[in-house]
Design an enzyme around this catalytic site. Structure first.
Site, PDB file in Angstrom:
ATOM      1  N   CYS A  48       0.834  -1.210   0.000  1.00  2.00           N
ATOM      2  CA  CYS A  48       0.000   0.000   0.000  1.00  2.00           C
ATOM      3  C   CYS A  48       0.867   1.257   0.000  1.00  2.00           C
ATOM      4  CB  CYS A  48      -0.913  -0.041   1.229  1.00  2.00           C
ATOM      5  SG  CYS A  48      -1.800   1.482   1.557  1.00  2.00           S
ATOM      6  N   CYS A  51       0.016   3.882   2.669  1.00  2.96           N
ATOM      7  CA  CYS A  51       0.429   3.387   3.993  1.00  2.96           C
ATOM      8  C   CYS A  51       1.906   3.691   4.230  1.00  2.96           C
ATOM      9  CB  CYS A  51       0.194   1.881   4.106  1.00  2.96           C
ATOM     10  SG  CYS A  51      -1.534   1.390   3.891  1.00  2.96           S
TER      11      CYS A  51
END
Length: 122
Positions: A48, A51
């Site tokens: 991600c 993230c």
């Protein structure tokens, strides 16, 4: 596999604990129910991009709010935990106190996360 906790980025005062097993997660959640401490759960994934982008900010918040428990959970490692919290996008931050969800933030929103930690930490 035994319970594993790692804290790759230790700071002077705060840290983000990475939880890698259901047993360890259950221990963390149980501890939250018996404590008045705020727990911030960072649901993320290795793949991600957002993230990875917010990760340094989360570590900074852990230093700033050393009285708050910061837990990082990779949804691919612990999909059942992500399902229990109905995580549908990442990053998702869930603020838990006394074992109950107080609020959540979806996305890279450092200022909002900071504000909610301030609101719920005491």
């Amino acid at each position: 596999m035994g319970a594993q906790v790692s804290s790759p980025q230790r700071s002077d005062r705060g840290e983000v604990l990475e939880v890698h097993s259901s047993d360890n997660w259950n221990t963390q959640l149980h501890n939250s129910t018996t404590s008045n401490k705020l727990m911030v759960i960072d649901f993320s994934a290795a793949w991600c991009g957002p993230c990875k982008f917010i990760e340094p900010a989360v570590h900074d918040l852990a230093v700033e709010f050393s009285d708050v428990d910061f837990i990082k959970i990779d949804i691919d490692e612990l999909p059942d935990v992500a399902k229990d919290f109905e995580v549908k996008a990442m990053p998702t931050f869930v603020l838990v106190k006394k074992g109950k969800e107080r609020e959540r933030i979806v996305g890279v929103k450092k200022d909002e996360l900071h504000r909610l930690i301030e609101k719920h930490r005491f």
